[in-house]
Design a protein around this motif. Structure first.
Motif, PDB file in Angstrom:
ATOM      1  N   LEU A  54       0.760  -1.333   0.111  1.00 27.41           N
ATOM      2  CA  LEU A  54       0.113   0.103  -0.043  1.00 27.41           C
ATOM      3  C   LEU A  54       0.933   1.348   0.016  1.00 27.41           C
ATOM      4  O   LEU A  54       2.032   1.080   0.835  1.00 27.41           O
ATOM      5  CB  LEU A  54      -0.869   0.011   1.284  1.00 27.41           C
ATOM      6  N   ILE A  55       0.661   2.339  -0.803  1.00 26.23           N
ATOM      7  CA  ILE A  55       1.256   3.509  -0.761  1.00 26.23           C
ATOM      8  C   ILE A  55       0.269   4.626  -0.771  1.00 26.23           C
ATOM      9  O   ILE A  55      -0.703   4.700  -1.577  1.00 26.23           O
ATOM     10  CB  ILE A  55       2.089   3.760  -2.154  1.00 26.23           C
ATOM     11  N   TYR A  56       0.373   5.377   0.383  1.00 25.53           N
ATOM     12  CA  TYR A  56      -0.191   6.463   0.562  1.00 25.53           C
ATOM     13  C   TYR A  56       0.214   7.842   0.013  1.00 25.53           C
ATOM     14  O   TYR A  56       1.409   8.088   0.679  1.00 25.53           O
ATOM     15  CB  TYR A  56      -0.794   6.723   1.881  1.00 25.53           C
ATOM     16  N   ARG A  57       0.034   8.432  -0.893  1.00 18.82           N
ATOM     17  CA  ARG A  57       0.628   9.654  -1.243  1.00 18.82           C
ATOM     18  C   ARG A  57       0.206  10.920  -0.659  1.00 18.82           C
ATOM     19  O   ARG A  57      -1.034  11.343  -0.674  1.00 18.82           O
ATOM     20  CB  ARG A  57       0.524   9.783  -2.974  1.00 18.82           C
ATOM     21  N   GLY A  58       1.381  11.641  -0.224  1.00 18.91           N
ATOM     22  CA  GLY A  58       1.030  12.899   0.589  1.00 18.91           C
ATOM     23  C   GLY A  58      -0.128  12.871   1.375  1.00 18.91           C
ATOM     24  O   GLY A  58      -0.949  13.623   1.697  1.00 18.91           O
ATOM     25  N   ARG A 120       9.082  -3.073  -8.955  1.00 16.15           N
ATOM     26  CA  ARG A 120       8.944  -1.668  -9.580  1.00 16.15           C
ATOM     27  C   ARG A 120       9.547  -0.391  -8.822  1.00 16.15           C
ATOM     28  O   ARG A 120       9.740  -0.697  -7.581  1.00 16.15           O
ATOM     29  CB  ARG A 120       7.285  -1.241  -9.502  1.00 16.15           C
ATOM     30  N   ILE A 121       9.874   0.535  -9.505  1.00 15.44           N
ATOM     31  CA  ILE A 121      10.526   1.608  -9.056  1.00 15.44           C
ATOM     32  C   ILE A 121       9.561   2.722  -8.572  1.00 15.44           C
ATOM     33  O   ILE A 121       8.864   2.968  -9.538  1.00 15.44           O
ATOM     34  CB  ILE A 121      11.740   2.095  -9.758  1.00 15.44           C
ATOM     35  N   PHE A 122       9.741   3.197  -7.353  1.00 12.87           N
ATOM     36  CA  PHE A 122       8.742   4.408  -6.974  1.00 12.87           C
ATOM     37  C   PHE A 122       9.505   5.442  -6.401  1.00 12.87           C
ATOM     38  O   PHE A 122      10.626   5.197  -5.767  1.00 12.87           O
ATOM     39  CB  PHE A 122       7.762   3.818  -5.981  1.00 12.87           C
ATOM     40  N   THR A 123       9.183   6.638  -6.742  1.00 16.17           N
ATOM     41  CA  THR A 123       9.780   7.898  -5.964  1.00 16.17           C
ATOM     42  C   THR A 123       8.991   8.122  -5.030  1.00 16.17           C
ATOM     43  O   THR A 123       7.568   8.546  -4.810  1.00 16.17           O
ATOM     44  CB  THR A 123       9.791   9.159  -7.017  1.00 16.17           C
ATOM     45  N   LEU A 124       9.668   8.092  -3.660  1.00  7.73           N
ATOM     46  CA  LEU A 124       8.760   8.248  -2.439  1.00  7.73           C
ATOM     47  C   LEU A 124       9.182   9.536  -1.892  1.00  7.73           C
ATOM     48  O   LEU A 124      10.480   9.784  -1.775  1.00  7.73           O
ATOM     49  CB  LEU A 124       9.020   7.221  -1.377  1.00  7.73           C
ATOM     50  N   LYS A 125       8.406  10.432  -1.433  1.00  5.29           N
ATOM     51  CA  LYS A 125       8.802  11.895  -1.027  1.00  5.29           C
ATOM     52  C   LYS A 125       8.133  12.142   0.413  1.00  5.29           C
ATOM     53  O   LYS A 125       7.054  11.430   0.611  1.00  5.29           O
ATOM     54  CB  LYS A 125       8.632  12.923  -2.014  1.00  5.29           C
ATOM     55  N   ALA A 126       8.522  13.299   0.860  1.00  2.24           N
ATOM     56  CA  ALA A 126       8.068  13.794   2.219  1.00  2.24           C
ATOM     57  C   ALA A 126       6.274  13.526   2.256  1.00  2.24           C
ATOM     58  O   ALA A 126       5.846  14.237   1.262  1.00  2.24           O
ATOM     59  CB  ALA A 126       8.454  14.963   2.529  1.00  2.24           C
ATOM     60  N   GLY A 127       5.781  13.131   3.100  1.00  3.43           N
ATOM     61  CA  GLY A 127       4.369  12.977   3.531  1.00  3.43           C
ATOM     62  C   GLY A 127       3.787  11.526   2.759  1.00  3.43           C
ATOM     63  O   GLY A 127       2.798  11.442   3.191  1.00  3.43           O
ATOM     64  N   ASP A 128       4.605  10.811   2.246  1.00  2.00           N
ATOM     65  CA  ASP A 128       4.160   9.350   1.528  1.00  2.00           C
ATOM     66  C   ASP A 128       4.296   8.593   2.606  1.00  2.00           C
ATOM     67  O   ASP A 128       5.402   8.671   3.437  1.00  2.00           O
ATOM     68  CB  ASP A 128       4.970   9.056   0.458  1.00  2.00           C
TER      69      ASP A 128
END
Length: 201
Positions: A54-58, A120-128
């Motif tokens: 699971l990825i929650y963005r922002g 798969r490659i994901f860019t994860l950033k602050a808030g994710d």
């Protein structure tokens, strides 16, 4: 960076400075649907046979005026995910066969491969926030200099780190014993995790 962050965390927990507390962080959570990805066994790395990443963005409004890592720690702990740590993601493929893991990005961004070398490659950033079911491979490929991750684990399970081919047979045996957490690390008992990670009948 981990040593400095560990000292900072200790000082904040002792003094309460920079921390909103478990009740205060709920106001910083944004409504988001998780992006879900299922990874197959790739021959070397098991990945989870039933439950998706699971990825929650922002999902977290990190704002200003408080320590961003502390916000994520308080959020995870409020939802029953503990043993928090501050660091990055290892630059080699690894997975945990006896426990699930959550990664919250408090600063910067990083390119992380999830699902092993064929993932798969994901860019994860602050808030994710990324929630990894047990046996999900992960590896940092590149990152900003200030990339900082807060990790945590549900109360049930035992930490282990698997990297080698010889870990594979044991991981296949233990995965069925790793139960679904009672709470989503971001949204708690009513969060999407309970629906998406259903226990087998």
């Amino acid at each position: 960076m981990p040593i400095l962050e560990n000292v900072k965390e200790y000082a904040e927990r002792a003094s309460g400075l920079g921390r909103l507390g478990k009740k205060g962080v709920a106001d910083l959570v944004r409504p988001r649907k998780p992006h879900t990805v299922r990874f197959k066994h790739d021959g070397l790395l098991p990945n989870h046979p039933r439950w998706p990443l699971l990825i929650y963005r922002g999902v977290i409004d990190l704002g200003e005026g408080h320590d961003r890592a502390a916000v994520i720690e308080d959020l995870f702990e409020a939802n029953g995910w503990g043993q928090t740590w501050r660091d990055g993601v290892y630059d080699y493929v690894h997975y945990h066969s006896r426990i699930h893991e959550v990664l919250g990005i408090s600063r910067g961004k990083g390119r992380v491969r999830l699902g092993g070398s064929k993932g798969r490659i994901f860019t994860l950033k602050a808030g994710d926030v990324a929630v990894l079911p047990a046996d999900t491979g992960h590896q940092c490929l590149s990152r900003d200099d200030d990339f900082l991750v807060v990790g945590a684990y549900p109360p049930a399970g035992t930490y282990d780190e698997c990297t080698a081919v010889e870990d594979h047979p044991r991981a296949l045996k233990t995965i069925s014993r790793v139960g679904a957490p009672r709470k989503d690390p971001v949204y708690g008992a009513g969060g999407p995790l309970a629906r998406l990670w259903k226990k087998p009948k």
